[in-house]
Design an enzyme around this catalytic site. Structure first.
Site, PDB file in Angstrom:
ATOM      1  N   ALA A  73     -41.436 -37.272 -43.845  1.00  0.00           N
ATOM      2  CA  ALA A  73     -41.150 -36.450 -42.673  1.00  0.00           C
ATOM      3  C   ALA A  73     -41.788 -35.081 -42.867  1.00  0.00           C
ATOM      4  O   ALA A  73     -42.268 -34.741 -43.949  1.00  0.00           O
ATOM      5  CB  ALA A  73     -39.648 -36.312 -42.471  1.00  0.00           C
ATOM      6  N   LYS A  74     -41.786 -34.275 -41.829  1.00  0.00           N
ATOM      7  CA  LYS A  74     -42.288 -32.907 -41.935  1.00  0.00           C
ATOM      8  C   LYS A  74     -41.771 -32.081 -40.764  1.00  0.00           C
ATOM      9  O   LYS A  74     -41.580 -32.598 -39.657  1.00  0.00           O
ATOM     10  CB  LYS A  74     -43.820 -32.889 -41.917  1.00  0.00           C
ATOM     11  CG  LYS A  74     -44.418 -31.687 -42.629  1.00  0.00           C
ATOM     12  CD  LYS A  74     -44.307 -31.843 -44.132  1.00  0.00           C
ATOM     13  CE  LYS A  74     -45.026 -30.718 -44.865  1.00  0.00           C
ATOM     14  NZ  LYS A  74     -45.011 -30.917 -46.325  1.00  0.00           N
ATOM     15  N   GLY A  75     -41.556 -30.796 -41.020  1.00  0.00           N
ATOM     16  CA  GLY A  75     -41.207 -29.857 -39.967  1.00  0.00           C
ATOM     17  C   GLY A  75     -42.249 -28.771 -39.895  1.00  0.00           C
ATOM     18  O   GLY A  75     -42.900 -28.439 -40.892  1.00  0.00           O
TER      19      GLY A  75
END
Length: 392
Positions: A73-75
């Site tokens: 995942a990544k933000g």
């Protein structure tokens, strides 16, 4: 290529700025990936980073280890971290995505954000931890949290172990490539773009291994010296964003334009700052033999093809900078303790083995190291799915 499991775009009601969360894949219901803040951050960028995290996790899968890889995942937040409004924006973003951090997304520092800043903002919005989603997967949560806290308290010559772990992995990737080519460390010159957490630690480890760092670049420009820079002095003179106070420069140190690091006479370039730093135009300035991607996605695909045609080897981010994420989990799950030498030894063995596998696969398949790394990850993902399941 499958679509991400989840893609979220959030607009801040105060500033109008946008931010993103992409969960590429869940394994055992959890995904891992940092949170970056930079002006111009896009959903496409965060999507690519999340896919890269899935591959980094898979590349470190070892059936006998306590650490079980998670999904990726990544933000990302579209804001300059130096903006006075940046911290308030970060707090509002974390408040908006709090349900995901509580249940499925483990996150931490990335470009533009320190772990200290992430932790402070997370506490302000009522989160137990930025990695609390993984706690249900631990055999002994209290012991694991204590071990990680102890590891974050360790310093080596004034720099925290958490800041050094990733740079140790990048440096070992460089050394593995040099060893494979029978190139001696002494006399090998390195240029580093970015002297923040990753770039600074990489520079330190490479100098201590006997290489010469001849150029470093930060937001103010490039600092260069063909005879070698005093890396420790530069590290001590950084601010929280990796910008060096020029007052510490020696008389023979040169101040050059920001992109001068690309054309510096060096065998190794380490882009350790922004994504998309090397494109199809500026790649022509590069005379180095190796580009070692400490940053995420610093070389655009078109540039990589042109570089390969000129005999320049790009060691990909999914391998090179994966040590940071892996160190967190090795420590939390208990594969290593809160000890710097133990951590460095484990990182070095793991990264050297992974770089070796990647280059062996590239040679056997007659392809690039990046394609080879992706192939290795693709081989391991079904093994993880068969054992633990995944959710697309």
């Amino acid at each position: 290529m499958t679509a991400p499991w989840m893609s979220l775009v959030w607009t801040d009601h105060v500033t109008g700025r946008r931010a993103f969360l992409v969960v590429d894949r869940l394994v055992r219901g959890v995904a891992s990936g940092g949170l970056r803040m930079r002006p111009g951050c896009t959903l496409e960028e965060v999507t690519g980073l999340a896919r890269g995290m899935t591959m980094k996790e898979a590349l470190h899968y070892r059936p006998g280890s306590r650490y079980i890889p998670l999904g990726g995942a990544k933000g990302g937040i579209d804001c300059d971290p130096r903006d006075p409004a940046a911290y308030g924006l970060l707090v509002r973003y974390l408040r908006a995505v709090r349900p995901y951090i509580e249940t499925l997304w483990t996150t931490g520092e990335d470009l533009g954000l320190s772990q200290e800043t992430v932790d402070r903002a997370a506490a302000e919005v009522g989160l137990v931890s930025s990695v609390q989603a993984v706690y249900p997967l631990l055999d002994d949560e209290a012991a694991a949290r204590g071990r990680l806290a102890d590891a974050f308290a360790v310093e080596v010559d004034g720099i925290g172990l958490d800041e050094l772990a990733g740079g140790c992995g990048v440096a070992e990737s460089v050394l593995a490539a040099l060893d494979r080519a029978a190139v001696p460390y002494a006399g090998t010159r390195v240029a580093v773009q970015g002297l923040g957490t990753m770039g600074g630690a990489t520079a330190r480890f490479l100098v201590r291994a006997g290489l010469t760092v001849v150029a470093v670049a930060d937001i103010k420009g490039t600092i260069a010296n063909p005879a070698g820079l005093d890396v420790e002095a530069l590290l001590a003179a950084r601010d929280g964003h990796g910008t060096v106070d020029r007052r510490v420069l020696r008389p023979d140190d040169l101040e050059l334009p920001g992109d001068a690091w690309l054309s510096t006479e060096a065998e190794v370039l380490v882009p350790a700052a922004v994504s998309y730093a090397i494109d199809s135009l500026n790649q022509g300035e590069i005379g180095a033999r190796w580009i070692v991607e400490a940053a995420n996605m610093p070389v655009v695909p078109e540039a990589e093809e042109l570089l390969a045609a000129r005999g320049v080897t790009v060691l990909p981010d999914v391998v090179v900078n994966s040590g940071t994420n892996a160190w967190w989990w090795w420590t939390l799950f208990g594969d290593i303790g809160a000890d710097a030498e133990e951590a460095f030894a484990y990182i070095r063995r793991s990264m050297r083995a992974l770089v070796g596998l990647t280059l062996d696969r590239a040679s056997a398949d007659r392809t690039s190291p990046r394609v080879a790394a992706h192939a290795l990850a693709a081989d391991r993902l079904p093994l993880i799915a068969e054992r633990f399941g995944w959710y697309r």
